[in-house]
Design a protein around this motif. Sequence first.
Motif, PDB file in Angstrom:
ATOM      1  N   LEU A   1      -0.968  -0.190   7.622  1.00 53.13           N
ATOM      2  CA  LEU A   1      -0.899  -0.636   6.227  1.00 53.13           C
ATOM      3  C   LEU A   1       0.016  -1.855   6.081  1.00 53.13           C
ATOM      4  O   LEU A   1      -0.298  -2.811   5.368  1.00 53.13           O
ATOM      5  CB  LEU A   1      -0.390   0.499   5.340  1.00 53.13           C
TER       6      LEU A   1
ATOM      7  N   LEU B   1      -8.584  -4.879  -0.232  1.00 55.12           N
ATOM      8  CA  LEU B   1      -7.216  -5.103  -0.707  1.00 55.12           C
ATOM      9  C   LEU B   1      -6.830  -4.047  -1.744  1.00 55.12           C
ATOM     10  O   LEU B   1      -5.718  -3.501  -1.700  1.00 55.12           O
ATOM     11  CB  LEU B   1      -7.093  -6.506  -1.300  1.00 55.12           C
ATOM     12  N   VAL B   2      -7.744  -3.748  -2.673  1.00 53.03           N
ATOM     13  CA  VAL B   2      -7.478  -2.733  -3.694  1.00 53.03           C
ATOM     14  C   VAL B   2      -7.254  -1.371  -3.055  1.00 53.03           C
ATOM     15  O   VAL B   2      -6.307  -0.640  -3.396  1.00 53.03           O
ATOM     16  CB  VAL B   2      -8.646  -2.671  -4.695  1.00 53.03           C
ATOM     17  N   THR B   3      -8.121  -1.011  -2.110  1.00 50.82           N
ATOM     18  CA  THR B   3      -8.014   0.289  -1.446  1.00 50.82           C
ATOM     19  C   THR B   3      -6.733   0.393  -0.631  1.00 50.82           C
ATOM     20  O   THR B   3      -6.067   1.430  -0.615  1.00 50.82           O
ATOM     21  CB  THR B   3      -9.235   0.525  -0.537  1.00 50.82           C
ATOM     22  N   LEU B   4      -6.382  -0.685   0.053  1.00 44.64           N
ATOM     23  CA  LEU B   4      -5.145  -0.703   0.834  1.00 44.64           C
ATOM     24  C   LEU B   4      -3.926  -0.510  -0.051  1.00 44.64           C
ATOM     25  O   LEU B   4      -3.001   0.233   0.299  1.00 44.64           O
ATOM     26  CB  LEU B   4      -5.016  -2.040   1.578  1.00 44.64           C
ATOM     27  N   ALA B   5      -3.909  -1.196  -1.197  1.00 50.59           N
ATOM     28  CA  ALA B   5      -2.773  -1.081  -2.109  1.00 50.59           C
ATOM     29  C   ALA B   5      -2.621   0.360  -2.600  1.00 50.59           C
ATOM     30  O   ALA B   5      -1.505   0.898  -2.647  1.00 50.59           O
ATOM     31  CB  ALA B   5      -2.952  -2.026  -3.291  1.00 50.59           C
ATOM     32  N   ALA B   6      -3.738   1.005  -2.924  1.00 50.91           N
ATOM     33  CA  ALA B   6      -3.688   2.399  -3.367  1.00 50.91           C
ATOM     34  C   ALA B   6      -3.208   3.313  -2.251  1.00 50.91           C
ATOM     35  O   ALA B   6      -2.401   4.232  -2.464  1.00 50.91           O
ATOM     36  CB  ALA B   6      -5.063   2.844  -3.856  1.00 50.91           C
TER      37      ALA B   6
ATOM     38  N   LEU C   1      -2.071  -5.232   4.779  1.00 49.50           N
ATOM     39  CA  LEU C   1      -1.926  -5.711   3.404  1.00 49.50           C
ATOM     40  C   LEU C   1      -1.717  -7.226   3.312  1.00 49.50           C
ATOM     41  O   LEU C   1      -2.453  -7.911   2.586  1.00 49.50           O
ATOM     42  CB  LEU C   1      -0.791  -4.964   2.710  1.00 49.50           C
TER      43      LEU C   1
ATOM     44  N   ALA D   1      -1.288   2.475   0.245  1.00 50.07           N
ATOM     45  CA  ALA D   1       0.132   2.228   0.487  1.00 50.07           C
ATOM     46  C   ALA D   1       0.994   2.956  -0.533  1.00 50.07           C
ATOM     47  O   ALA D   1       2.022   3.551  -0.190  1.00 50.07           O
ATOM     48  CB  ALA D   1       0.408   0.726   0.439  1.00 50.07           C
ATOM     49  N   VAL D   2       0.580   2.913  -1.808  1.00 48.57           N
ATOM     50  CA  VAL D   2       1.328   3.616  -2.852  1.00 48.57           C
ATOM     51  C   VAL D   2       1.372   5.111  -2.556  1.00 48.57           C
ATOM     52  O   VAL D   2       2.424   5.760  -2.657  1.00 48.57           O
ATOM     53  CB  VAL D   2       0.700   3.349  -4.230  1.00 48.57           C
TER      54      VAL D   2
ATOM     55  N   ALA E   1      -4.542  -9.872   1.957  1.00 47.20           N
ATOM     56  CA  ALA E   1      -4.147 -10.661   0.783  1.00 47.20           C
ATOM     57  C   ALA E   1      -4.311 -12.157   1.048  1.00 47.20           C
ATOM     58  O   ALA E   1      -4.751 -12.908   0.167  1.00 47.20           O
ATOM     59  CB  ALA E   1      -2.704 -10.339   0.400  1.00 47.20           C
TER      60      ALA E   1
END
Length: 269
Positions: free
Chosen positions: A188, A54-59, A192, A61-62, A196
């Motif tokens: 992505l 989840l952390v890696t996906l969020a990064a 996400l 996506a940003v 989540a």
Amino acid sequence: MTASPCSALWWGAAIGLLGGLIGLGGAEFRLPVLLGLFALAAHPAVRMNLLMSLVTLAAAAVARFGLASFPDLAAHLPEIAALTVFAMAAAWFGAGLLARIDAHRLTRLIAGLLAAIGLLLLVEAVAGEALHLGAAPGGWWRPVAGAIAGVGIGLVSSLLGVAGGELIIPTLIFGFGLDIRTAGTASLIISLPAVAVGVARHARAGGYRDRVALLGIGAPMAAGSVLGAMAGAALLPFVPAGALKLLLGAILLASSVKLWRKGAAVAAG
């Protein structure tokens, strides 16, 4: 736990680099390390892997949405929406199912899923465009097929602790005719919320109460994964993707054999 936070950081960076080079979050390569080197049991390893995914996906996506142009997904919204909704539902169910699977069976299941993903990478590397269906947008079958694929992807995500991109991207490319860049962005969007949901279900059940493991392994490994994934994305133009997929597919197959033997040892012991 047999390794230091510094070791977790470096392993996370190495795995993130590999994942970034082939367009994945690296969770499928992180899981064997959590099980083997860090000696986590199967259930905590899957939960930890999902949280770091989840952390890696969020990064990712940003980075993608902030720095790259957003592709036109309008023609593919029916299958993307169906994939997302059914992946979320299956991820919630799979997270609850995880607790009811004993360690021996879960280890064997993880070994089988890793082997399947490894074979998929090998097939992709060898076959390439030969598997592309070239399907045109539209058609009643697309959301139906998306829903079916979403169920499978959501279950694999929650049971293996991965983002599911190693399954979503080939599904979108070979099944629905998206190009690789569009498929990566859509992956992505789908991954996400599904990840989540799985993390939320595990957190609700108390799956992240071990602060020692979270701070000693999870936090540094997640940080390393993010940094490595960014570096891998930067190096992508200079590395042959096909050769890398062959190598990583072989690594996953070897990991699956090792885990299968470990499951046999658990059953015998």
